[in-house]
Design a protein around this motif. Structure first.
Motif, mmCIF file in Angstrom:
data_model
loop_
_atom_site.group_PDB
_atom_site.id
_atom_site.type_symbol
_atom_site.label_atom_id
_atom_site.label_comp_id
_atom_site.label_asym_id
_atom_site.label_seq_id
_atom_site.Cartn_x
_atom_site.Cartn_y
_atom_site.Cartn_z
ATOM 1 N N VAL A 73 19.727 -5.922 72.009
ATOM 2 C CA VAL A 73 20.568 -7.024 73.076
ATOM 3 C C VAL A 73 21.158 -8.036 71.802
ATOM 4 O O VAL A 73 20.487 -8.253 70.974
ATOM 5 C CB VAL A 73 19.734 -7.780 74.067
ATOM 6 N N PRO A 74 22.430 -8.061 72.050
ATOM 7 C CA PRO A 74 23.157 -9.309 70.861
ATOM 8 C C PRO A 74 22.269 -10.469 70.979
ATOM 9 O O PRO A 74 22.252 -11.028 72.161
ATOM 10 C CB PRO A 74 24.636 -9.098 71.547
ATOM 11 N N LEU A 75 22.111 -11.209 69.702
ATOM 12 C CA LEU A 75 21.617 -12.380 69.484
ATOM 13 C C LEU A 75 22.324 -13.400 68.931
ATOM 14 O O LEU A 75 22.882 -13.063 67.737
ATOM 15 C CB LEU A 75 20.239 -12.016 68.885
ATOM 16 N N VAL A 76 22.665 -14.494 69.515
ATOM 17 C CA VAL A 76 23.487 -15.502 69.197
ATOM 18 C C VAL A 76 22.540 -16.738 68.722
ATOM 19 O O VAL A 76 21.894 -17.152 69.519
ATOM 20 C CB VAL A 76 24.441 -16.013 70.038
ATOM 21 N N MET A 77 22.733 -17.140 67.439
ATOM 22 C CA MET A 77 22.159 -18.359 67.100
ATOM 23 C C MET A 77 22.941 -19.555 67.506
ATOM 24 O O MET A 77 23.917 -19.762 67.264
ATOM 25 C CB MET A 77 21.807 -18.471 65.548
ATOM 26 N N GLY A 78 22.473 -20.080 68.734
ATOM 27 C CA GLY A 78 23.380 -21.112 69.395
ATOM 28 C C GLY A 78 23.626 -22.510 68.447
ATOM 29 O O GLY A 78 22.954 -22.683 67.515
ATOM 30 N N PRO A 79 24.247 -23.309 69.020
ATOM 31 C CA PRO A 79 24.621 -24.463 68.222
ATOM 32 C C PRO A 79 23.382 -25.279 67.910
ATOM 33 O O PRO A 79 22.587 -26.095 69.106
ATOM 34 C CB PRO A 79 25.599 -25.357 69.116
ATOM 35 N N GLN A 80 22.813 -25.618 66.757
ATOM 36 C CA GLN A 80 21.594 -26.373 66.359
ATOM 37 C C GLN A 80 21.643 -26.444 65.059
ATOM 38 O O GLN A 80 22.478 -26.353 64.434
ATOM 39 C CB GLN A 80 20.366 -25.054 66.617
ATOM 40 N N THR A 81 20.555 -27.156 64.641
ATOM 41 C CA THR A 81 20.166 -27.562 63.259
ATOM 42 C C THR A 81 19.813 -26.459 62.214
ATOM 43 O O THR A 81 18.872 -25.763 63.044
ATOM 44 C CB THR A 81 19.377 -28.756 63.318
ATOM 45 N N VAL A 82 20.395 -26.231 61.303
ATOM 46 C CA VAL A 82 19.539 -25.138 60.295
ATOM 47 C C VAL A 82 18.950 -25.528 59.364
ATOM 48 O O VAL A 82 19.558 -26.350 58.663
ATOM 49 C CB VAL A 82 20.831 -24.134 60.088
ATOM 50 N N GLY A 83 17.807 -25.584 59.131
ATOM 51 C CA GLY A 83 17.151 -26.333 57.992
ATOM 52 C C GLY A 83 16.384 -27.563 58.426
ATOM 53 O O GLY A 83 16.689 -27.986 59.352
ATOM 54 N N PRO A 84 15.509 -28.093 57.498
ATOM 55 C CA PRO A 84 15.519 -27.632 56.124
ATOM 56 C C PRO A 84 14.293 -26.427 56.014
ATOM 57 O O PRO A 84 13.607 -26.502 56.828
ATOM 58 C CB PRO A 84 15.134 -29.032 55.297
ATOM 59 N N ASP A 90 26.021 -25.761 55.735
ATOM 60 C CA ASP A 90 25.606 -25.532 54.399
ATOM 61 C C ASP A 90 24.228 -24.711 54.040
ATOM 62 O O ASP A 90 24.118 -23.731 53.058
ATOM 63 C CB ASP A 90 25.318 -27.035 53.537
ATOM 64 N N ALA A 91 23.228 -25.251 54.909
ATOM 65 C CA ALA A 91 22.043 -24.550 54.737
ATOM 66 C C ALA A 91 22.184 -22.991 54.901
ATOM 67 O O ALA A 91 21.510 -22.321 54.214
ATOM 68 C CB ALA A 91 21.014 -25.499 55.571
ATOM 69 N N ALA A 92 22.634 -22.730 55.940
ATOM 70 C CA ALA A 92 22.915 -21.264 56.362
ATOM 71 C C ALA A 92 23.676 -20.550 55.093
ATOM 72 O O ALA A 92 23.372 -19.632 54.705
ATOM 73 C CB ALA A 92 23.803 -21.041 57.531
ATOM 74 N N ARG A 93 24.718 -21.097 54.744
ATOM 75 C CA ARG A 93 25.552 -20.348 53.573
ATOM 76 C C ARG A 93 24.593 -20.437 52.039
ATOM 77 O O ARG A 93 24.427 -19.292 51.601
ATOM 78 C CB ARG A 93 26.526 -21.304 52.991
ATOM 79 N N ALA A 94 23.481 -21.371 52.046
ATOM 80 C CA ALA A 94 22.752 -21.299 50.828
ATOM 81 C C ALA A 94 21.439 -20.037 50.946
ATOM 82 O O ALA A 94 21.194 -19.640 50.070
ATOM 83 C CB ALA A 94 21.679 -22.540 50.855
ATOM 84 N N LEU A 95 21.509 -19.729 52.233
ATOM 85 C CA LEU A 95 20.501 -18.528 52.475
ATOM 86 C C LEU A 95 21.399 -17.391 52.644
ATOM 87 O O LEU A 95 20.772 -16.148 52.728
ATOM 88 C CB LEU A 95 19.777 -18.717 53.793
ATOM 89 N N GLY A 96 22.596 -16.974 52.306
ATOM 90 C CA GLY A 96 23.215 -15.807 52.145
ATOM 91 C C GLY A 96 23.975 -15.457 53.272
ATOM 92 O O GLY A 96 24.624 -14.293 53.281
ATOM 93 N N ARG A 97 23.863 -16.344 54.667
ATOM 94 C CA ARG A 97 24.603 -15.829 55.722
ATOM 95 C C ARG A 97 25.482 -16.912 56.179
ATOM 96 O O ARG A 97 24.976 -18.049 57.030
ATOM 97 C CB ARG A 97 23.310 -15.556 56.981
ATOM 98 N N PRO A 98 26.722 -17.069 55.832
ATOM 99 C CA PRO A 98 27.736 -18.316 56.572
ATOM 100 C C PRO A 98 27.508 -18.181 57.768
ATOM 101 O O PRO A 98 27.770 -17.286 58.409
ATOM 102 C CB PRO A 98 29.036 -18.059 55.817
ATOM 103 N N VAL A 99 27.878 -19.433 58.557
ATOM 104 C CA VAL A 99 27.702 -19.374 60.038
ATOM 105 C C VAL A 99 29.214 -18.991 60.439
ATOM 106 O O VAL A 99 30.082 -18.857 59.571
ATOM 107 C CB VAL A 99 27.741 -20.632 60.741
ATOM 108 N N ASP A 100 29.343 -18.459 61.715
ATOM 109 C CA ASP A 100 30.350 -17.650 62.264
ATOM 110 C C ASP A 100 31.134 -18.868 62.962
ATOM 111 O O ASP A 100 32.547 -18.938 62.975
ATOM 112 C CB ASP A 100 30.223 -16.874 63.355
ATOM 113 N N VAL A 101 30.590 -19.929 63.335
ATOM 114 C CA VAL A 101 31.267 -21.183 63.946
ATOM 115 C C VAL A 101 30.502 -22.347 63.694
ATOM 116 O O VAL A 101 29.264 -22.594 63.576
ATOM 117 C CB VAL A 101 31.265 -20.846 65.434
#
Length: 357
Positions: free
Chosen positions: A111-122, A151-162
């Protein structure tokens, strides 16, 4: 269209969590009108098992004994909200691992999984970063609700789509409630616990802010944003009632999310210790002064054009509040621009969901 929202509730005693549930449902229906949206968090919801137990998820993945795998495959996609700010290790690795295990279970069901609008990290621990990196790379789409999270997502090697904003802006603006001057949301969590700084310091600040408001001739009404329930250990209600009775202040204990949003629209100013108390206010056009206890406040609010955030960690927090109170007229004018600023950002999240199907 049938969509599952994880880790958000539309019937929670915490009205911030309820924003996540109702706001995500509203966002999904903007993308896919007429969709059925189901909310699930731990045991709260129709899932056949507690989704917060990794061992149970592993068993269901292999055997489908309780029917969780079959149930999951009845959804077209899943929006993983992580309670807004729990995609981090600040609440402990056990919570992060449990929620990430459920995300992996969704993916294992195809099933497709979307990480919805939220805080990433720390993510402050090596294991936390490893789990975060894995979850991000396994998601079909990733959204962040503020630039620091992106920025936190990018630092983990997966830039956000939105890069979007909070789902509160997907909610309709209600009719205003009774006219009030200042609504002050007092946090039961901050008042009774040292988990986000000394409770005694927070109590002193709240009492000082009330005195400053009254010196300016403002009328203060205390507001609960986390209601009473069997599992609401950090409810605001007891503190609001006790403080209100002590100081002779009126109190508002809303019945639901619409009720609190109506109360905020009827107010001239909101001071909030809960982030979604401030977001509820701004999303209906009422200025808010956030008393921020964590890093999730400032980047999200600044991104929608609201830099007026007071950090509880600052020694001069009371002076900062005084300065904003002296600019009340400016804040009222600026609040009218917040929702129009947020709308294009929300549209990007809607378009991302539309593209899934």
């Amino acid at each position: 269209m049938r969509v599952l929202t994880l880790w958000a509730q539309d019937a929670s005693s915490n009205l911030g969590v309820r924003v996540l549930g109702e706001g995500t449902s509203a966002l999904v229906r903007l993308a896919h009108p007429g969709s059925e949206v189901v909310c699930q968090s731990y045991r709260q919801g129709p899932a056949p098992v507690n989704i917060g137990v990794p061992r149970t998820l592993l068993r269901e993945r292999v055997t489908d004994r309780a029917g969780l795998r079959s149930w999951m495959r009845s959804f077209d996609y899943v929006v993983d909200m992580r309670a807004g700010d729990s995609f981090a290790d600040i609440y402990g690795l056990q919570r992060l691992f449990a929620m990430s295990s459920m995300a992996e279970f969704v993916r294992s069901c195809g099933v497709p999984l979307v990480m919805g609008p939220q805080t990433v990290g720390p993510f402050d621990t090596p294991r936390g970063r490893a789990i975060g990196r894995w979850s991000l790379h396994r998601a079909t789409k990733v959204m962040a609700r503020d630039p620091l999270s992106a920025d936190a997502a990018r630092a983990l090697g997966r830039p956000v789509d939105v890069l979007t904003t909070d789902v509160v802006f997907a909610l309709d603006v209600p009719e205003p409630g009774p006219e009030r001057d200042v609504l002050l949301n007092v946090s039961g969590l901050l008042w009774t616990s040292d988990s986000h700084g000394p409770a005694s310091r927070y109590q002193e600040l709240v009492r000082g802010v009330i005195a400053d408001l009254q010196e300016r001739g403002r009328t203060v009404t205390l507001l609960s944003h986390v209601l009473e329930a069997d599992d609401a250990a950090d409810s605001d209600v007891a503190v609001v009632r006790a403080l209100g009775d002590e100081l002779g202040l009126d109190q508002v204990v809303p019945t639901d999310l619409t009720d609190v949003r109506r109360a905020m629209r009827g107010a001239r100013l909101v001071l909030g210790s809960r982030m979604h108390a401030c977001l509820n206010a701004l999303s209906v056009g009422t200025p808010a002064i956030p008393l921020a206890y964590s890093r999730k406040f400032a980047p999200l609010l600044s991104a929608v054009g609201w830099p007026h955030v007071v950090s509880l960690a600052d020694a001069d927090a009371r002076d900062a509040v005084r300065g904003l109170l002296d600019r009340s007229d400016d804040l009222t004018a600026a609040a009218a621009d917040v929702r129009p600023t947020a709308q294009p950002m929300l549209d990007a999240a809607r378009d991302c969901l539309r593209a899934l199907v």
